[in-house]
Design an enzyme around this catalytic site. Structure first.
Site, PDB file in Angstrom:
ATOM      1  N   PRO A   2      53.010  44.355  33.650  1.00 26.62           N
ATOM      2  CA  PRO A   2      54.035  44.295  34.695  1.00 26.62           C
ATOM      3  C   PRO A   2      54.620  42.889  34.820  1.00 26.62           C
ATOM      4  CG  PRO A   2      52.089  45.459  35.465  1.00 26.62           C
ATOM      5  CD  PRO A   2      51.722  44.853  34.145  1.00 26.62           C
ATOM      6  N   GLU A   3      55.922  42.834  35.018  1.00 28.12           N
ATOM      7  CA  GLU A   3      56.601  41.551  35.195  1.00 28.12           C
ATOM      8  C   GLU A   3      57.055  41.422  36.649  1.00 28.12           C
ATOM      9  OE1 GLU A   3      59.433  40.814  31.996  1.00 28.12           O
ATOM     10  OE2 GLU A   3      58.291  42.119  30.657  1.00 28.12           O
TER      11      GLU A   3
END
Length: 304
Positions: A2-3
């Protein structure tokens, strides 16, 4: 992994559903999920109030207080926080306490009000939770806010949405790196929150090849790239982030759908949304980099 947009979606859910609640219990079902303090987590959390939900880049933390006490400790002390890193498959879910336990449940936190649990689910167990001291506050932001950060992430640079992010300083440090622009964007000590997906998307919008030397970029071009990064991550946030599979979900278990709007990432041989040229995939740091050969030509002096 996840960013920034995916982690911010989770932070907003935590702010809504667990901020202001008092922890009654914490149960660790897999010691690796809490790293150094598996046997201590319950004692560290029991009776503590979650003050808010904060984020820097890809890290989340929940500042902790003692029930009924005023926020903040004695002068010079910033307190503690429950720090979370989601790793590749970590999920922080708000679940009714009588709901069945998830297959990959690692930590279960119950609250004094008897409402929904906070559950940390992690299939690959690369993420972790940790009670950590908060550092001395940073200098006030432009809005006058002073925000302590957990000691384990004090070395992480501000992300481009933070008030304390300094564009001029970022541009100067970027040019001094003398490396490829994408490699620099993924350096969390330089700018946090940008990962492989949004680096490719921002570079496409700015018409830059991923190997373009940082020292060759003008101040104007760097500002354009930052604007592109902010824009694409804002758009992703509006759509709940990018979910390629069931591992990337918000606190209610719902997936984002920005993957439908991606211009280059994961679109090998599909037409560029700007010029129609087939998107290329190239090897990059043991992963992939996607770009348009026409819109983003490889520079002759590329850093490969």
């Amino acid at each position: 992994m996840p960013e920034l947009p995916e982690v911010e979606v989770v932070r907003r859910g935590l702010e809504r559903w667990v901020s202001g609640r008092t922890i009654a219990s914490a149960e660790v079902l897999h010691p690796r999920a809490v790293r150094r303090n598996a046997g201590e987590l319950a004692d560290q959390l029991k009776g503590r109030e979650i003050r808010s939900a904060e984020r820097r880049g890809k890290y989340l933390w929940l500042p902790l207080g003692d029930e009924g006490a005023e926020p903040g400790g004695p002068e010079g002390e910033a307190g503690e926080a429950l720090l979370a890193h989601l790793g590749m498959s970590g999920q922080l879910l708000v679940i009714e306490p009588d709901a069945p336990l998830e297959k990959h449940l690692r930590v279960r936190i119950g609250f004094a009000d008897g409402g929904s649990d906070l559950r940390f689910v992690d299939q690959r167990t690369f993420g972790h939770l940790l009670v950590a001291p908060l550092t001395a506050p940073e200098p006030p932001s432009r809005g006058g806010r002073v925000r302590p950060v957990p000691e384990p992430v004090a070395h992480i640079a501000p992300d481009p949405f933070e008030d304390v992010f300094d564009e001029a300083e970022f541009a100067a440090r970027l040019r001094r790196r003398r490396t490829g622009i994408k490699r620099a964007l993924l350096d969390q000590s330089l700018i946090s929150g940008v990962g492989n997906i949004y680096a490719d998307e921002a570079l496409w919008r700015a018409r830059l090849h991923w190997a373009r030397p940082t020292e060759s970029l003008s101040t104007k071009k760097i500002a354009e790239l930052l604007g592109a990064a902010r824009a694409v991550m804002s758009e992703a946030l509006d759509e709940g982030g990018t979910s390629f599979d069931s591992l990337y979900v918000d606190v209610n278990g719902e997936s984002g759908y920005f993957d439908r709007s991606l211009a280059v990432y994961g679109r090998r041989d599909e037409p560029c949304r700007r010029c129609g040229t087939p998107i290329r995939r190239e090897a990059f740091m043991n992963r992939s980099s996607y770009s348009c050969p026409r819109c983003q030509p490889r520079p002759r002096d590329a850093h490969l």
